[in-house]
Motif scaffolding. Structure first.
Motif, short mmCIF file in Angstrom:
data_model
loop_
_atom_site.label_atom_id
_atom_site.label_comp_id
_atom_site.label_asym_id
_atom_site.label_seq_id
_atom_site.Cartn_x
_atom_site.Cartn_y
_atom_site.Cartn_z
N LYS A 157 39.14 54.23 -35.43
CA LYS A 157 40.41 53.74 -35.99
C LYS A 157 40.54 52.24 -35.73
CE LYS A 157 44.93 54.23 -37.24
NZ LYS A 157 45.19 52.92 -37.82
N THR A 159 38.18 50.09 -35.32
CA THR A 159 37.22 49.37 -36.18
C THR A 159 37.73 49.28 -37.62
OG1 THR A 159 35.41 50.14 -34.77
CG2 THR A 159 34.81 49.29 -36.92
N ILE A 160 38.26 50.38 -38.12
CA ILE A 160 38.80 50.37 -39.49
C ILE A 160 39.95 49.37 -39.60
CG2 ILE A 160 40.07 51.75 -41.22
CD1 ILE A 160 38.30 54.14 -40.43
N ASP A 161 40.81 49.34 -38.58
CA ASP A 161 41.93 48.39 -38.58
C ASP A 161 41.45 46.94 -38.61
OD1 ASP A 161 43.68 50.48 -38.56
OD2 ASP A 161 44.19 50.35 -36.43
N ILE A 163 38.52 45.88 -39.73
CA ILE A 163 37.91 45.65 -41.06
C ILE A 163 39.01 45.34 -42.08
CG2 ILE A 163 36.67 46.79 -42.97
CD1 ILE A 163 35.00 48.26 -40.78
N GLU A 164 40.11 46.08 -41.97
CA GLU A 164 41.25 45.87 -42.87
C GLU A 164 41.87 44.48 -42.66
OE1 GLU A 164 44.96 48.65 -44.22
OE2 GLU A 164 43.18 49.54 -43.36
N LYS A 165 42.06 44.14 -41.39
CA LYS A 165 42.67 42.85 -41.04
C LYS A 165 41.85 41.68 -41.59
CE LYS A 165 43.71 41.04 -36.78
NZ LYS A 165 43.90 41.21 -35.33
N ARG A 169 38.40 45.80 -46.26
CA ARG A 169 38.49 47.26 -46.39
C ARG A 169 38.20 47.76 -47.81
NH1 ARG A 169 37.44 51.40 -46.68
NH2 ARG A 169 38.36 53.38 -46.03
N ASP A 170 38.65 47.01 -48.81
CA ASP A 170 38.45 47.49 -50.19
C ASP A 170 37.04 47.18 -50.71
OD1 ASP A 170 38.84 44.79 -50.23
OD2 ASP A 170 40.09 44.77 -52.04
N LYS A 173 33.03 51.53 -48.57
CA LYS A 173 33.43 52.91 -48.28
C LYS A 173 33.10 53.14 -46.81
CE LYS A 173 34.30 54.20 -52.59
NZ LYS A 173 35.70 54.38 -53.00
N ILE A 174 34.00 53.79 -46.09
CA ILE A 174 33.76 54.04 -44.67
C ILE A 174 33.61 55.54 -44.43
CG2 ILE A 174 34.72 53.88 -42.33
CD1 ILE A 174 36.03 51.24 -43.18
N ASP A 192 36.91 57.07 -45.70
CA ASP A 192 36.73 57.60 -47.06
C ASP A 192 36.04 58.96 -47.06
OD1 ASP A 192 37.70 55.35 -48.76
OD2 ASP A 192 36.19 54.28 -47.60
#
Length: 212
Positions: A157, A159-161, A163-165, A169-170, A173-174, A192
């Motif tokens: 979570k 790491t995904i945050d 990547i988004e920051k 993120r778009d 695909k994760i 994803d």
């Protein structure tokens, strides 16, 4: 073809030497590297995958077969690179920060490579920043994260945050996986997709990238 069945059987029995000999023989007979991989090496590994799912065999046996498959891949990889066959996609993969397990991740990487994907393996104990750096440098289609401990799952979570920051993120695909990880958890953290094992990871990536 008989020789492709023999290759599959050699993978199933984990006989590296035999795999090497049969792959070389198949090439001399004019069989394409793609067919040797699909109908020989991966066909054998899918049998191993089914047996593993049914608890008929365990991780040590899976690894022996995976190494036999890898022996065949070593011969075929340079030939695939030379042929006009386009790489299906690029995948960055790693075990998250704080986790030092890599058997599952290595199997996933091997299977995806066998299925025609380029793999950038970041190894174990990978901090979010390193995933971000790899996305910026390699522009992958997919990022795969693995965790084998319940205590390190939360890093997915995190790491995904990150990547988004970073605004990435778009662009990727994760996918996530590992013993304690579930489909529900993957959805909760905004991944994803989730694969329960190395064999499902190939189907998952093919589906996400809409390739066959």
């Amino acid at each position: 073809m008989e020789i492709l069945k023999e290759i599959a059987n050699a993978v199933i029995s984990g006989d590296r030497k035999k795999v090497q000999e049969l792959v070389e023989k198949a090439l001399k007979e004019g069989i394409t590297p793609e067919d040797i991989i699909d109908k020989g090496l991966l066909s054998g590994m899918s049998v191993i995958g089914e047996r593993f799912k049914k608890n008929e065999i365990f991780v040590p046996e899976v690894l022996v077969s995976a190494r036999a498959m890898q022996k065949g891949m070593e011969i075929l990889k340079p030939l695939i690179a030379k042929s006009s066959n386009v790489i299906k996609g690029k995948i960055v993969i790693g075990t998250v920060k704080g986790d030092l397990h890599d058997i599952g991740k290595n199997l996933v990487a091997m299977m995806l490579e066998g299925a025609g994907y380029q793999i950038i393996d970041l190894g174990i104990d990978v901090p979010p920043e390193k995933f971000v750096q790899a996305i910026k440098e390699n522009k992958p289609d997919v990022v795969g994260m693995s965790a084998l401990l319940t205590t390190t799952m939360s890093q997915m979570k995190v790491t995904i945050d990150v990547i988004e920051k970073e605004g990435l993120r778009d662009k990727v695909k994760i996918i996530v996986g590992g013993a304690p990880v579930t489909e529900e958890f993957a959805k909760e953290i905004g991944a994803d997709g989730y694969a329960e094992d190395a064999y499902s990871s190939v189907e998952l990536v093919n589906r996400l990238l809409k390739v066959s």
